[in-house]
Design a protein around this motif. Sequence first.
Motif, PDB file in Angstrom:
ATOM      1  N   LEU A   1       0.736  -1.204   0.150  1.00 16.34           N
ATOM      2  CA  LEU A   1       0.029  -0.043   0.038  1.00 16.34           C
ATOM      3  C   LEU A   1       0.867   1.264  -0.184  1.00 16.34           C
ATOM      4  CD1 LEU A   1      -2.497  -1.078   2.686  1.00 16.34           C
ATOM      5  CD2 LEU A   1      -2.868  -1.290   0.158  1.00 16.34           C
ATOM      6  N   GLY A   2       1.993   1.197   0.528  1.00 15.04           N
ATOM      7  CA  GLY A   2       2.853   2.297   0.591  1.00 15.04           C
ATOM      8  C   GLY A   2       4.345   1.928   1.081  1.00 15.04           C
ATOM      9  N   VAL A   3       5.266   3.021   0.436  1.00 15.47           N
ATOM     10  CA  VAL A   3       6.503   2.832   0.765  1.00 15.47           C
ATOM     11  C   VAL A   3       7.141   4.412   1.471  1.00 15.47           C
ATOM     12  CG1 VAL A   3       9.031   2.290   0.004  1.00 15.47           C
ATOM     13  CG2 VAL A   3       7.012   1.111  -0.934  1.00 15.47           C
ATOM     14  N   PHE A   4       7.871   4.302   2.628  1.00 20.25           N
ATOM     15  CA  PHE A   4       8.132   5.345   3.047  1.00 20.25           C
ATOM     16  C   PHE A   4       9.400   5.304   3.581  1.00 20.25           C
ATOM     17  CE2 PHE A   4       3.714   4.190   4.014  1.00 20.25           C
ATOM     18  CZ  PHE A   4       3.008   5.278   3.538  1.00 20.25           C
ATOM     19  N   ARG A   5      10.078   6.377   3.602  1.00 17.29           N
ATOM     20  CA  ARG A   5      11.435   6.730   4.033  1.00 17.29           C
ATOM     21  C   ARG A   5      11.604   6.582   5.617  1.00 17.29           C
ATOM     22  NH1 ARG A   5      14.141  11.376   0.854  1.00 17.29           N
ATOM     23  NH2 ARG A   5      16.060   9.977   1.074  1.00 17.29           N
ATOM     24  N   GLN A   6      10.569   6.897   6.239  1.00 19.85           N
ATOM     25  CA  GLN A   6      10.621   7.036   7.766  1.00 19.85           C
ATOM     26  C   GLN A   6       9.507   6.251   8.362  1.00 19.85           C
ATOM     27  OE1 GLN A   6      10.240  11.163   8.762  1.00 19.85           O
ATOM     28  NE2 GLN A   6      12.157  11.594   8.310  1.00 19.85           N
ATOM     29  N   ARG A   7       9.663   5.660   9.425  1.00 22.22           N
ATOM     30  CA  ARG A   7       8.921   4.674  10.135  1.00 22.22           C
ATOM     31  C   ARG A   7       7.434   5.347  10.566  1.00 22.22           C
ATOM     32  NH1 ARG A   7       8.932  -1.092  11.919  1.00 22.22           N
ATOM     33  NH2 ARG A   7       6.577  -1.030  12.943  1.00 22.22           N
ATOM     34  N   GLU A   8       7.507   6.607  10.983  1.00 25.18           N
ATOM     35  CA  GLU A   8       6.410   7.519  11.400  1.00 25.18           C
ATOM     36  C   GLU A   8       5.329   7.479  10.184  1.00 25.18           C
ATOM     37  OE1 GLU A   8       9.657   8.655  11.823  1.00 25.18           O
ATOM     38  OE2 GLU A   8       9.981   8.052  13.922  1.00 25.18           O
ATOM     39  N   GLY A   9       6.085   7.700   9.028  1.00 28.54           N
ATOM     40  CA  GLY A   9       5.202   7.726   7.979  1.00 28.54           C
ATOM     41  C   GLY A   9       4.394   6.246   7.693  1.00 28.54           C
ATOM     42  N   ALA A  10       5.315   5.273   7.893  1.00 30.90           N
ATOM     43  CA  ALA A  10       4.525   3.968   7.705  1.00 30.90           C
ATOM     44  C   ALA A  10       3.378   3.849   8.734  1.00 30.90           C
ATOM     45  CB  ALA A  10       5.647   3.029   7.503  1.00 30.90           C
ATOM     46  N   ASP A  11       3.875   4.240   9.957  1.00 34.93           N
ATOM     47  CA  ASP A  11       3.118   3.696  11.057  1.00 34.93           C
ATOM     48  C   ASP A  11       1.650   4.714  10.886  1.00 34.93           C
ATOM     49  OD1 ASP A  11       4.712   1.961  12.103  1.00 34.93           O
ATOM     50  OD2 ASP A  11       5.466   3.263  13.709  1.00 34.93           O
ATOM     51  N   GLY A  12       1.781   5.969  10.414  1.00 37.22           N
ATOM     52  CA  GLY A  12       0.756   6.751  10.276  1.00 37.22           C
ATOM     53  C   GLY A  12      -0.245   6.389   9.220  1.00 37.22           C
ATOM     54  N   PHE A  13       0.198   5.964   8.092  1.00 35.84           N
ATOM     55  CA  PHE A  13      -0.605   5.499   7.120  1.00 35.84           C
ATOM     56  C   PHE A  13      -1.244   4.066   7.400  1.00 35.84           C
ATOM     57  CE2 PHE A  13      -1.263   3.760   2.660  1.00 35.84           C
ATOM     58  CZ  PHE A  13      -2.287   4.629   2.342  1.00 35.84           C
ATOM     59  N   HIS A  14      -0.454   3.169   8.276  1.00 34.80           N
ATOM     60  CA  HIS A  14      -1.084   1.942   8.981  1.00 34.80           C
ATOM     61  C   HIS A  14      -2.319   2.238   9.706  1.00 34.80           C
ATOM     62  CE1 HIS A  14      -1.132  -1.139  11.856  1.00 34.80           C
ATOM     63  NE2 HIS A  14      -1.054  -2.044  10.714  1.00 34.80           N
ATOM     64  N   ARG A  15      -2.243   3.365  10.567  1.00 33.84           N
ATOM     65  CA  ARG A  15      -3.357   3.692  11.379  1.00 33.84           C
ATOM     66  C   ARG A  15      -4.697   4.166  10.569  1.00 33.84           C
ATOM     67  NH1 ARG A  15       0.798   5.531  14.611  1.00 33.84           N
ATOM     68  NH2 ARG A  15       0.586   7.576  13.735  1.00 33.84           N
TER      69      ARG A  15
ATOM     70  N   PHE B   1       6.954  -3.625   7.101  1.00 30.97           N
ATOM     71  CA  PHE B   1       8.431  -4.259   6.807  1.00 30.97           C
ATOM     72  C   PHE B   1       9.328  -3.262   6.817  1.00 30.97           C
ATOM     73  CE2 PHE B   1       5.479  -7.238   5.235  1.00 30.97           C
ATOM     74  CZ  PHE B   1       5.650  -8.398   5.930  1.00 30.97           C
ATOM     75  N   ALA B   2      10.323  -3.342   7.501  1.00 29.85           N
ATOM     76  CA  ALA B   2      11.744  -2.490   7.917  1.00 29.85           C
ATOM     77  C   ALA B   2      12.754  -3.032   7.142  1.00 29.85           C
ATOM     78  CB  ALA B   2      12.040  -2.200   9.144  1.00 29.85           C
ATOM     79  N   GLU B   3      13.194  -2.303   5.944  1.00 28.53           N
ATOM     80  CA  GLU B   3      14.203  -2.658   5.051  1.00 28.53           C
ATOM     81  C   GLU B   3      15.279  -1.504   5.479  1.00 28.53           C
ATOM     82  OE1 GLU B   3      12.493  -3.005   1.227  1.00 28.53           O
ATOM     83  OE2 GLU B   3      11.509  -4.920   1.843  1.00 28.53           O
ATOM     84  N   PRO B   4      16.298  -1.637   4.671  1.00 30.68           N
ATOM     85  CA  PRO B   4      17.589  -0.772   5.299  1.00 30.68           C
ATOM     86  C   PRO B   4      17.379   0.644   4.884  1.00 30.68           C
ATOM     87  CG  PRO B   4      18.564  -2.514   4.016  1.00 30.68           C
ATOM     88  CD  PRO B   4      17.120  -2.880   4.144  1.00 30.68           C
ATOM     89  N   THR B   5      16.757   1.121   3.803  1.00 29.94           N
ATOM     90  CA  THR B   5      16.204   2.461   3.677  1.00 29.94           C
ATOM     91  C   THR B   5      14.612   2.985   3.477  1.00 29.94           C
ATOM     92  OG1 THR B   5      16.530   2.373   1.276  1.00 29.94           O
ATOM     93  CG2 THR B   5      18.491   2.704   2.356  1.00 29.94           C
ATOM     94  N   THR B   6      14.251   1.963   3.694  1.00 33.50           N
ATOM     95  CA  THR B   6      12.474   2.072   3.642  1.00 33.50           C
ATOM     96  C   THR B   6      11.705   1.330   4.404  1.00 33.50           C
ATOM     97  OG1 THR B   6      12.256   0.336   1.951  1.00 33.50           O
ATOM     98  CG2 THR B   6      12.899   2.763   1.035  1.00 33.50           C
ATOM     99  N   PHE B   7      10.340   1.780   4.669  1.00 34.77           N
ATOM    100  CA  PHE B   7       9.323   1.065   5.392  1.00 34.77           C
ATOM    101  C   PHE B   7       8.434   0.655   4.543  1.00 34.77           C
ATOM    102  CE2 PHE B   7      12.064   3.230   8.326  1.00 34.77           C
ATOM    103  CZ  PHE B   7      12.277   2.441   9.191  1.00 34.77           C
ATOM    104  N   ARG B   8       7.741  -0.437   4.432  1.00 36.18           N
ATOM    105  CA  ARG B   8       6.964  -0.869   3.422  1.00 36.18           C
ATOM    106  C   ARG B   8       5.350  -1.273   4.112  1.00 36.18           C
ATOM    107  NH1 ARG B   8       8.797  -1.457  -1.594  1.00 36.18           N
ATOM    108  NH2 ARG B   8      11.285  -1.217  -1.759  1.00 36.18           N
ATOM    109  N   LEU B   9       4.265  -0.555   3.836  1.00 41.39           N
ATOM    110  CA  LEU B   9       3.075  -1.126   4.446  1.00 41.39           C
ATOM    111  C   LEU B   9       2.596  -2.026   3.386  1.00 41.39           C
ATOM    112  CD1 LEU B   9       0.831  -0.896   6.594  1.00 41.39           C
ATOM    113  CD2 LEU B   9      -0.058   0.865   5.287  1.00 41.39           C
TER     114      LEU B   9
END
Length: 78
Positions: free
Chosen positions: A8-22, A38-46
């Motif tokens: 559903l989305g790819v984010f550079r910061q965990r906060e963005g991924a968590d916010g979109f998750h909510r 999912f945390a990867e070296p440079t991105t967070f994927r929802l």
Amino acid sequence: APGFWVQLGVFRQREGADGFHRYVAADLDWLAPLLAVFAEPTTFRLQAGPYANREQAQDVAKRVRESLSLVPVIVERR
């Protein structure tokens, strides 16, 4: 987990991924239990899943597209 996932989305910061998750969990309560970040070296994927086959994932992607007006991507995790 292996299988097909609806991304559903790819984010550079965990906060963005968590916010979109909510946001997605509140809007699509039927999808909430299947969401994962999912945390990867440079991105967070929802992503939502896993689904046993691509067709199931595509059906979910279509529902998400119609509900949230975004274009999810199907990915396969092995």
